[in-house]
Design a protein around this motif. Structure first.
Motif, PDB file in Angstrom:
ATOM      1  N   TRP A 350       0.624  -1.050  -0.161  1.00  0.00           N
ATOM      2  CA  TRP A 350      -0.509   0.255  -0.039  1.00  0.00           C
ATOM      3  C   TRP A 350       0.955   1.317   0.119  1.00  0.00           C
ATOM      4  O   TRP A 350       0.807   2.719  -0.804  1.00  0.00           O
ATOM      5  N   LYS A 354       0.390   4.224  -2.749  1.00  0.00           N
ATOM      6  CA  LYS A 354       0.443   5.732  -2.223  1.00  0.00           C
ATOM      7  C   LYS A 354       1.047   6.762  -2.875  1.00  0.00           C
ATOM      8  O   LYS A 354       0.778   7.819  -2.967  1.00  0.00           O
ATOM      9  N   THR A 368      -9.536  -1.254  -2.598  1.00  0.00           N
ATOM     10  CA  THR A 368      -8.681  -0.639  -2.082  1.00  0.00           C
ATOM     11  C   THR A 368      -7.648  -1.535  -1.555  1.00  0.00           C
ATOM     12  O   THR A 368      -8.971  -2.961  -0.711  1.00  0.00           O
ATOM     13  N   GLY A 370      -7.110  -2.731   2.399  1.00  0.00           N
ATOM     14  CA  GLY A 370      -7.529  -2.612   4.262  1.00  0.00           C
ATOM     15  C   GLY A 370      -6.296  -2.710   5.438  1.00  0.00           C
ATOM     16  O   GLY A 370      -5.473  -2.258   4.765  1.00  0.00           O
ATOM     17  N   PRO A 371      -6.635  -2.684   6.071  1.00  0.00           N
ATOM     18  CA  PRO A 371      -5.695  -2.531   7.077  1.00  0.00           C
ATOM     19  C   PRO A 371      -4.599  -3.284   7.001  1.00  0.00           C
ATOM     20  O   PRO A 371      -4.972  -4.518   6.268  1.00  0.00           O
ATOM     21  N   PRO A 372      -3.421  -2.960   7.617  1.00  0.00           N
ATOM     22  CA  PRO A 372      -3.202  -1.683   7.947  1.00  0.00           C
ATOM     23  C   PRO A 372      -2.808  -0.625   7.599  1.00  0.00           C
ATOM     24  O   PRO A 372      -2.607   1.182   7.971  1.00  0.00           O
ATOM     25  N   ALA A 373      -3.583  -0.102   6.080  1.00  0.00           N
ATOM     26  CA  ALA A 373      -3.148   0.671   4.914  1.00  0.00           C
ATOM     27  C   ALA A 373      -4.342   2.302   5.621  1.00  0.00           C
ATOM     28  O   ALA A 373      -5.403   1.656   6.399  1.00  0.00           O
ATOM     29  N   PRO A 374      -3.978   3.035   5.297  1.00  0.00           N
ATOM     30  CA  PRO A 374      -5.450   4.116   5.586  1.00  0.00           C
ATOM     31  C   PRO A 374      -6.447   3.860   4.534  1.00  0.00           C
ATOM     32  O   PRO A 374      -6.434   3.347   3.640  1.00  0.00           O
ATOM     33  N   PRO A 375      -7.058   4.488   5.150  1.00  0.00           N
ATOM     34  CA  PRO A 375      -8.356   4.361   4.031  1.00  0.00           C
ATOM     35  C   PRO A 375      -8.401   4.712   3.339  1.00  0.00           C
ATOM     36  O   PRO A 375      -7.669   5.919   2.982  1.00  0.00           O
TER      37      PRO A 375
END
Length: 490
Positions: A350, A354, A368, A370-375
């Motif tokens: 991620w 980003k 998209t 998922g966690p731990p990535a920011p939404p």
């Protein structure tokens, strides 16, 4: 009494089927094949595949059931005979023997598609995978903003029965969800408001015109869709059954499909490739596909030049594959495509997504992280890297081709010892401090980074620019002799 025509006597015209539903002579020929091919010992398993509900079996019934099964699978000729070609497929379907050709696993994501079935059920024949990738690529060109195609089950590695399923045994079938009208992924069926008949019809057209492998049948229950046929329990997915590939289609796949699956290296004289060797490990023979993906790898990771940077990144991959990851990847090229960011169909990290999501050439492939990535961080890949992955060997820079051939032939020296890790601490410092480091700051940061990761920095190497890529040895490998990995010339 009518006389037999010349064409029939000469074998150029097939006699009409008899009352049992198969050509005359089938019983006698099947008896012969049963002995010569050895399938008589597996008759219970064969019968379960041909017709699991039948109990009144004799040789005539076997021929009739074989003819029906051949027709249903798209096998040509459908003659009721379990000869060599039919037995090769039937024994796989029956679970008598696995087929090593059914070993191509679709990636979880790619341009225009995602695979949501079980990872163990994502395997098919190479031609099946190429056909699906060609369809997905065409879909992505038509719908770059989505939705992506939602592919479910293909089959298991080696083929054979899936629990509770009568199909998906030969590596030639795939389930796809019908397309929704809101650009979202997920289940629907042809009776729901979220279902798009127009988009699903477009998908059927692409499947039937994929240019790689003929489609024998598509089962789906929407009566308004052309090119499908109804089947119980197929309201919510399209079941695609490809015809078994002919020898010509498997030897000469269309260019679009070849690019997606890693085309064969085309050179006037086949290169002499080396063997990757490490003490205590089984040797690995490099292939032409490994050469091609190595050339793409250094283009993406080090610019594709014939210099110490390219030599170093290749050797980091040799070390990592031989010492750490070979049990998980059948080929060196498969390892490169999973490990290298530029060669991933969809970025795995991620953080990488980003960093690239705001680029003009970033291609969103759906969904998209998922966690731990920011939404809200989209899954995707840069168009430049997708183009690199598909670029034919002849169009790759000559320097990259030369380095790849020499490296995998054992003619490139190792400048980094047993290093298996690399990354740009120069960039990492910038990400953390919003400025680039001076030489002393960079060295301190690099040593601290190595300590935090449990690695050891290899230190300065003359001629090697480690601002671009910095190299590290895992502590557990530090006790190995240097170099622990070699490429033995072919």
């Amino acid at each position: 009494m009518p006389t037999t025509s010349t064409a029939v006597r000469n074998g150029t015209e097939r006699p009409p089927p008899n009352r049992a539903g198969h050509p005359p002579g089938t019983t006698a020929r099947n008896r012969g094949y049963a002995r010569s091919l050895g399938w008589e010992a597996h008759l219970p398993a064969v019968r379960r595949v041909l017709d699991p509900h039948r109990t009144d079996w004799d040789w005539a019934a076997l021929g009739s059931a074989t003819l029906k099964w051949q027709t249903a699978q798209g096998i040509s000729p459908a003659d009721g005979l379990i000869g060599p070609a039919t037995w090769a497929l039937l024994r796989t379907a029956a679970g008598v023997a696995g087929d090593p050709a059914i070993s191509c696993q679709l990636p979880e994501y790619g341009p225009g598609f995602r695979v949501t079935g079980r990872p163990t059920h994502r395997f098919g024949r190479p031609e099946t995978a190429r056909a699906l990738l060609a369809v997905a690529a065409a879909w992505h060109r038509a719908h770059p903003q989505g939705p992506v195609l939602d592919i479910r089950d293909l089959g298991r590695s080696g083929g054979g029965p899936l629990t509770g399923r009568a199909s998906h045994r030969l590596g030639l079938e795939a389930d796809l969800r019908p397309v929704k009208s809101d650009r979202r992924q997920g289940p629907t069926n042809w009776r729901r408001p979220s279902y798009s008949r127009a988009l699903t019809q477009e998908l059927v057209g692409l499947l039937r015109n994929n240019g790689v492998l003929p489609v024998h049948a598509i089962f789906f229950n929407d009566p308004e869709i052309h090119g499908v046929q109804p089947l119980e329990n197929h309201d919510n997915h399209l079941h695609v059954r490809f015809a078994p590939p002919s020898s010509s289609s498997s030897k000469a796949p269309p260019s679009a499909a070849r690019r997606n699956s890693g085309p064969a290296l085309e050179v006037a004289t086949p290169p002499r490739l080396g063997v990757l060797s490490a003490q205590g490990k089984a040797p690995y023979q490099f292939t032409t596909e490994d050469v091609e993906w190595t050339a793409r790898f250094i283009i993406g990771e080090s610019g594709g030049r014939d210099d110490a940077d390219s030599h170093a990144v290749i050797w980091a991959m040799f070390n990592r594959y031989a010492l750490l990851t070979r049990p998980y990847y059948r080929t060196f090229s498969a390892f490169l495509r999973a490990y290298s960011t530029p060669l991933q169909p969809v970025l795995k990290s991620w953080g990488a997504s980003k960093r690239n999501m705001d680029r003009a050439d970033f291609v969103r492939t759906g969904g998209t992280f998922g966690p731990p990535a920011p939404p809200g961080i989209p899954r995707g890949q840069r168009r430049a890297y997708l183009d690199l992955q598909q670029r034919p060997w002849a169009q790759l820079p000559s320097a990259a081709r030369s380095v790849a051939l020499r490296a995998l032939g054992g003619a490139v020296a190792n400048p980094i010892g047993n290093a298996t890790e690399f990354g740009s601490t120069y960039v990492y410092f910038h990400d953390a401090n919003r400025r680039y480091p001076n030489p002393d700051e960079w060295r301190r940061f690099t040593e601290q980074y190595a300590a935090k990761m449990g690695w050891r920095w290899i230190g300065p190497v003359p001629g090697l620019d480690q601002n671009s890529n910095t190299y590290f040895v895992q502590r557990r490998l530090a006790a190995l002799p240097v170099p622990a990995v070699r490429v033995l010339a072919g």
